[in-house]
Design an enzyme around this catalytic site. Structure first.
Site, PDB file in Angstrom:
ATOM      1  N   GLU A  11     -38.897   2.700 -15.265  1.00 33.85           N
ATOM      2  CA  GLU A  11     -37.835   2.283 -14.355  1.00 33.85           C
ATOM      3  C   GLU A  11     -38.101   0.927 -13.699  1.00 33.85           C
ATOM      4  OE1 GLU A  11     -36.241   6.616 -12.796  1.00 33.85           O
ATOM      5  OE2 GLU A  11     -38.094   5.818 -11.942  1.00 33.85           O
ATOM      6  N   ASP A 183     -27.905  11.202 -16.039  1.00 35.67           N
ATOM      7  CA  ASP A 183     -27.510  12.581 -16.340  1.00 35.67           C
ATOM      8  C   ASP A 183     -26.370  12.993 -15.422  1.00 35.67           C
ATOM      9  OD1 ASP A 183     -28.524  14.269 -13.967  1.00 35.67           O
ATOM     10  OD2 ASP A 183     -30.317  13.148 -14.513  1.00 35.67           O
TER      11      ASP A 183
END
Length: 217
Positions: A11, A183
């Protein structure tokens, strides 16, 4: 000084790619950190914590050691707002701990740094602004998703941003989190997470790096 953090190395890699020169490598609370320059800004990059306790612990340790003016948290999150889609990028304007949140608690929301939000939007205009909520739970059911969204009206959910926001607020450090949806926070969440984490997770930190290349903070 600007601190940039993430939960996972994937990330924060977008910022690592623009870090030149590297001035220092080290460890803080057994997590790695790297200090260097992005543009003309001195920055510290660190990652490797999960949940509100570890996020707050690391935030305080980084603030104590480096005394930053700005703290930016990058990474991935799950959608809460039913209109949100995988791949959309959210810049948090407010931060809420959904596992202790009550609408009667007037001090339960932390507001983002307006200057950071403006500068991030200046380099990437396809960003959605809105609240981010955090809690020590991996949301993976339609029922839990609807419950948290109805209570907080947050765009996305993670396990860290609100905790870091609280620590920064108490220390007088300007804070902002930039997250990408990987998600839908429903029953298929774990499959979506595995499918999307590596290809989508670096984007927020790359946007932050571009902002630092353009702006001197």
């Amino acid at each position: 000084m600007i601190v940039i953090t993430s939960v996972l190395k994937d990330e924060i890699i977008g910022a690592f790619r623009e870090l030149l020169p590297v001035l220092q490598n080290g460890e803080i609370l057994k997590r790695p950190f790297t200090r260097g320059l992005i543009g003309t800004n001195e920055v510290v990059l660190s990652y490797g914590f999960i949940g509100k306790v570890e996020a707050a612990m690391m935030a305080q340790a980084l603030i104590d050691k480096f005394q930053p003016k700005y703290f930016i948290h990058c990474g991935s999150a799950g959608a809460l707002n039913p209109e949100r889609k995988i791949g959309e990028i959210i810049c948090g304007t407010e931060y809420i701990e959904h596992d202790i949140y009550s609408r009667d608690m007037k001090c339960s929301k932390i507001t983002a740094s307006q200057s950071l939000v403006e500068r991030i939007c200046d380099v990437y205009d396809n960003i959605i602004l809105g609240p981010i909520t955090s809690g020590d739970v991996f949301v993976e059911s339609e029922k839990e998703k609807e419950k948290i969204y109805n209570e907080t009206l947050a765009e996305i959910v993670d396990m860290d941003s609100a905790a870091i926001a609280k620590v920064c607020y108490e220390n007088g450090v300007e804070f902002c989190a930039l997250k990408i949806i990987i998600d839908t926070s429903k029953e298929e969440t774990r499959i979506e997470y595995q499918r999307n984490i590596k290809k989508l997770a670096p984007f927020p930190s790359a946007i932050v790096a571009e902002m630092l290349e353009k702006h001197l903070l």
